[in-house]
Design a protein around this motif. Sequence first.
Motif, PDB file in Angstrom:
ATOM      1  N   ASN A  21       0.841  -1.210   0.000  1.00 12.07           N
ATOM      2  CA  ASN A  21       0.000   0.000   0.000  1.00 12.07           C
ATOM      3  C   ASN A  21       0.870   1.252   0.000  1.00 12.07           C
ATOM      4  N   GLU A  22       1.901   1.228   0.838  1.00 13.75           N
ATOM      5  CA  GLU A  22       2.814   2.363   0.884  1.00 13.75           C
ATOM      6  C   GLU A  22       3.534   2.521  -0.458  1.00 13.75           C
ATOM      7  N   LEU A  23       3.955   1.393  -1.023  1.00  9.41           N
ATOM      8  CA  LEU A  23       4.639   1.417  -2.314  1.00  9.41           C
ATOM      9  C   LEU A  23       3.714   1.968  -3.400  1.00  9.41           C
ATOM     10  N   GLN A  24       2.463   1.524  -3.408  1.00  7.45           N
ATOM     11  CA  GLN A  24       1.499   2.035  -4.390  1.00  7.45           C
ATOM     12  C   GLN A  24       1.255   3.534  -4.189  1.00  7.45           C
ATOM     13  N   ALA A  25       1.158   3.959  -2.941  1.00  5.67           N
ATOM     14  CA  ALA A  25       0.945   5.382  -2.651  1.00  5.67           C
ATOM     15  C   ALA A  25       2.142   6.195  -3.125  1.00  5.67           C
ATOM     16  N   LYS A  26       3.336   5.708  -2.859  1.00  6.01           N
ATOM     17  CA  LYS A  26       4.547   6.416  -3.302  1.00  6.01           C
ATOM     18  C   LYS A  26       4.628   6.448  -4.829  1.00  6.01           C
ATOM     19  N   GLN A  27       4.286   5.313  -5.472  1.00  2.00           N
ATOM     20  CA  GLN A  27       4.314   5.277  -6.936  1.00  2.00           C
ATOM     21  C   GLN A  27       3.305   6.248  -7.524  1.00  2.00           C
ATOM     22  N   GLN A  28       2.125   6.332  -6.907  1.00  2.83           N
ATOM     23  CA  GLN A  28       1.101   7.272  -7.369  1.00  2.83           C
ATOM     24  C   GLN A  28       1.588   8.705  -7.186  1.00  2.83           C
ATOM     25  N   GLU A  29       2.239   8.984  -6.070  1.00  4.23           N
ATOM     26  CA  GLU A  29       2.781  10.314  -5.817  1.00  4.23           C
ATOM     27  C   GLU A  29       3.857  10.660  -6.856  1.00  4.23           C
ATOM     28  N   ASP A  31       4.089   9.399  -9.898  1.00  7.45           N
ATOM     29  CA  ASP A  31       3.407   9.597 -11.175  1.00  7.45           C
ATOM     30  C   ASP A  31       2.768  10.990 -11.251  1.00  7.45           C
ATOM     31  N   GLU A  32       2.137  11.424 -10.155  1.00  8.15           N
ATOM     32  CA  GLU A  32       1.523  12.751 -10.133  1.00  8.15           C
ATOM     33  C   GLU A  32       2.567  13.849 -10.269  1.00  8.15           C
ATOM     34  N   LEU A  33       3.688  13.691  -9.565  1.00  5.93           N
ATOM     35  CA  LEU A  33       4.753  14.696  -9.648  1.00  5.93           C
ATOM     36  C   LEU A  33       5.392  14.709 -11.037  1.00  5.93           C
ATOM     37  N   THR A  34       5.558  13.526 -11.631  1.00  5.07           N
ATOM     38  CA  THR A  34       6.120  13.446 -12.987  1.00  5.07           C
ATOM     39  C   THR A  34       5.192  14.133 -13.982  1.00  5.07           C
ATOM     40  N   ASP A  35       3.897  13.875 -13.859  1.00  4.73           N
ATOM     41  CA  ASP A  35       2.917  14.508 -14.743  1.00  4.73           C
ATOM     42  C   ASP A  35       2.931  16.021 -14.556  1.00  4.73           C
ATOM     43  N   ARG A  36       2.986  16.459 -13.308  1.00  5.52           N
ATOM     44  CA  ARG A  36       3.040  17.895 -13.020  1.00  5.52           C
ATOM     45  C   ARG A  36       4.304  18.523 -13.609  1.00  5.52           C
ATOM     46  N   TYR A  37       5.416  17.843 -13.449  1.00  7.35           N
ATOM     47  CA  TYR A  37       6.689  18.319 -14.010  1.00  7.35           C
ATOM     48  C   TYR A  37       6.600  18.465 -15.526  1.00  7.35           C
ATOM     49  N   LYS A  38       6.038  17.462 -16.194  1.00 10.35           N
ATOM     50  CA  LYS A  38       5.919  17.506 -17.654  1.00 10.35           C
ATOM     51  C   LYS A  38       5.026  18.668 -18.098  1.00 10.35           C
ATOM     52  N   ARG A  39       3.937  18.897 -17.374  1.00 11.12           N
ATOM     53  CA  ARG A  39       3.037  19.998 -17.723  1.00 11.12           C
ATOM     54  C   ARG A  39       3.724  21.353 -17.541  1.00 11.12           C
ATOM     55  N   ILE A  40       4.429  21.504 -16.429  1.00  6.45           N
ATOM     56  CA  ILE A  40       5.131  22.762 -16.167  1.00  6.45           C
ATOM     57  C   ILE A  40       6.215  22.986 -17.216  1.00  6.45           C
ATOM     58  N   LEU A  41       6.929  21.934 -17.586  1.00  2.00           N
ATOM     59  CA  LEU A  41       7.965  22.040 -18.608  1.00  2.00           C
ATOM     60  C   LEU A  41       7.356  22.450 -19.951  1.00  2.00           C
ATOM     61  N   ALA A  42       6.219  21.854 -20.310  1.00  2.00           N
ATOM     62  CA  ALA A  42       5.543  22.210 -21.571  1.00  2.00           C
ATOM     63  C   ALA A  42       5.070  23.663 -21.528  1.00  2.00           C
ATOM     64  N   GLU A  43       4.526  24.104 -20.399  1.00  2.00           N
ATOM     65  CA  GLU A  43       4.100  25.497 -20.264  1.00  2.00           C
ATOM     66  C   GLU A  43       5.283  26.445 -20.403  1.00  2.00           C
ATOM     67  N   PHE A  44       6.411  26.066 -19.817  1.00  2.50           N
ATOM     68  CA  PHE A  44       7.606  26.901 -19.896  1.00  2.50           C
ATOM     69  C   PHE A  44       8.102  26.999 -21.340  1.00  2.50           C
ATOM     70  N   GLU A  45       8.121  25.888 -22.057  1.00  2.00           N
ATOM     71  CA  GLU A  45       8.539  25.897 -23.462  1.00  2.00           C
ATOM     72  C   GLU A  45       7.607  26.776 -24.292  1.00  2.00           C
ATOM     73  N   ASN A  46       6.305  26.673 -24.059  1.00  2.00           N
ATOM     74  CA  ASN A  46       5.342  27.520 -24.779  1.00  2.00           C
ATOM     75  C   ASN A  46       5.558  28.992 -24.441  1.00  2.00           C
ATOM     76  N   HIS A  47       5.843  29.273 -23.186  1.00  2.00           N
ATOM     77  CA  HIS A  47       6.119  30.647 -22.765  1.00  2.00           C
ATOM     78  C   HIS A  47       7.362  31.184 -23.478  1.00  2.00           C
ATOM     79  N   LYS A  48       8.403  30.377 -23.577  1.00  2.82           N
ATOM     80  CA  LYS A  48       9.620  30.799 -24.272  1.00  2.82           C
ATOM     81  C   LYS A  48       9.327  31.113 -25.739  1.00  2.82           C
ATOM     82  N   LYS A  49       8.562  30.255 -26.394  1.00  2.00           N
ATOM     83  CA  LYS A  49       8.230  30.473 -27.800  1.00  2.00           C
ATOM     84  C   LYS A  49       7.395  31.747 -27.975  1.00  2.00           C
ATOM     85  N   ARG A  50       6.408  31.939 -27.096  1.00  2.00           N
ATOM     86  CA  ARG A  50       5.572  33.141 -27.160  1.00  2.00           C
ATOM     87  C   ARG A  50       6.403  34.397 -26.945  1.00  2.00           C
TER      88      ARG A  50
END
Length: 165
Positions: A21-29, A31-50
């Motif tokens: 359960n702890e392992l699944q919770a950590k893996q979910q955390e 995954d959420e942080l990785t997804d958040r990181y990817k979104r922020i990185l994409a927003e930053f790249e779009n901001h640079k282009k704009r």
Amino acid sequence: MSEKEEIVEEVVEKDETTEQNELQAKQQEIDELTDRYKRILAEFENHKKRSQKEREGLYNSILSDIVEVMLPVLDNLENALKVETSDENYKKGVELVLKQFQDVLKSKGVEEIKALGETFDPEVHEAVSSVQDDSKGEKEIVQEYRKGYKIGSKIVRHSMVVVAN
């Protein structure tokens, strides 16, 4: 199996379940942080282009404004060359200044709009008069009063022309 062994087995199962359960919770955390990181990185790249597009647009706008106020000087230099003079040194000097002026404008991407013999295009030409001439094509430019200039696709000044038919 003894009671002691059963208790040990229950504790081990609970520990494994808790760990899973702890392992699944950590893996979910993760995954959420990785997804958040990817979104922020994409927003930053779009901001640079704009930002880059905005800077280029601002640069071209400022350059266009500066060139627009300098074009009458270029017109006057061209008119000065048309005047007949017996002083060849004077004429040569004006030619050199005109050439230098044109080279500077060209280095900044300023292009002359072609007009004579072209078909009238209201996007780049300004018709100030029209004439009937059967030897010319429809909407053909027969005379240019004032040269037009552009930077890339942006019109700095429209060509003032006379259109046939």
